[in-house]
Design an enzyme around this catalytic site. Structure first.
Site, mmCIF file in Angstrom:
data_model
loop_
_atom_site.group_PDB
_atom_site.id
_atom_site.type_symbol
_atom_site.label_atom_id
_atom_site.label_comp_id
_atom_site.label_asym_id
_atom_site.label_seq_id
_atom_site.Cartn_x
_atom_site.Cartn_y
_atom_site.Cartn_z
ATOM 1 N N GLY A 43 0.694 -1.218 0.242
ATOM 2 C CA GLY A 43 -0.101 0.107 -0.439
ATOM 3 C C GLY A 43 0.733 1.395 0.189
ATOM 4 C CG ASP A 98 -1.372 2.162 2.795
ATOM 5 O OD1 ASP A 98 -1.902 1.239 3.699
ATOM 6 O OD2 ASP A 98 -2.601 1.190 1.887
ATOM 7 C CG ASP A 101 -8.316 0.682 9.189
ATOM 8 O OD1 ASP A 101 -9.450 0.920 9.950
ATOM 9 O OD2 ASP A 101 -8.866 -0.030 7.793
ATOM 10 C CE LYS A 129 -10.661 4.044 7.069
ATOM 11 N NZ LYS A 129 -11.627 3.007 6.669
ATOM 12 C CG ASP A 157 -5.672 -2.622 -2.843
ATOM 13 O OD1 ASP A 157 -5.959 -3.989 -2.185
ATOM 14 O OD2 ASP A 157 -5.260 -2.799 -0.541
#
Length: 178
Positions: A43, A98, A101, A129, A157
């Site tokens: 990523g 990237d 999360d 995030k 992706d």
């Protein structure tokens, strides 16, 4: 591909501007050091490439491949599938990611590098995030806070697709709900 995008969140121009700002900070901090920059594949490959071109200090690039996802869901278990080759002992390590999360992957990778004797470990992420975080982990530098949506583009992706979009966008729900 573009028809699968609900809306664009961050354009190439947005990303470029923010990377310039982050690079300026990193250039000051690491001007007299030789860190190991560790892109987290796959990523971060596009983001890391663009960030590294903005850095004007000596560095070593040594990618790592780790995963905690199966499809769209985190498994909760972090696996290193391709390790770095560099000796991190007494050297700063800068992870390039990237998106942060759940935080599990970078927390685990940071602990591995600290255990190997890294002088310091920092994380530079394109997106953060925080709404989806399940561990107490924060990036040292991040481009943008991301909404709790399924994001693709600029390295992000869905099933290996959409990484090559020149922006970050929200993937239409019907594309991944099949």
């Amino acid at each position: 591909m573009n028809n699968d995008i609900e809306r664009i969140l961050y354009t190439q121009s947005d990303l470029d501007s923010r990377m310039d700002e982050m690079a300026a900070e990193l250039n000051v901090k690491y001007k007299d050091e030789e860190p190991i920059v560790v892109p987290v594949l796959n990523g971060a490959m596009i983001f890391a490439s663009d960030m590294i071109k903005r850095l004007n200090f000596k560095l070593t690039i040594d990618p790592i491949k780790a995963s905690s996802y199966a499809g769209t869901q985190s498994t909760g278990e972090v696996k290193i599938t391709q390790d770095i080759k560099s000796d991190v002992k007494d050297r700063p390590v800068i992870f390039m990611e990237d998106i942060i999360d759940t935080g599990r992957t970078l927390q685990a990778l940071s602990e591995v590098m600290k255990g190997r004797g890294a002088k310091s470990v920092e994380v530079v992420a394109m997106l953060d995030k925080p709404e989806t975080r399940v561990v107490d982990f924060h990036a040292d530098y991040y481009g943008f806070k991301a909404p709790d949506e399924f994001l693709v583009g600029y390295g992000l992706d869905y099933n290996g697709l959409y990484r090559n979009l020149p922006y970050v966008g929200i993937l239409k729900h019907e594309v991944y709900a099949k």
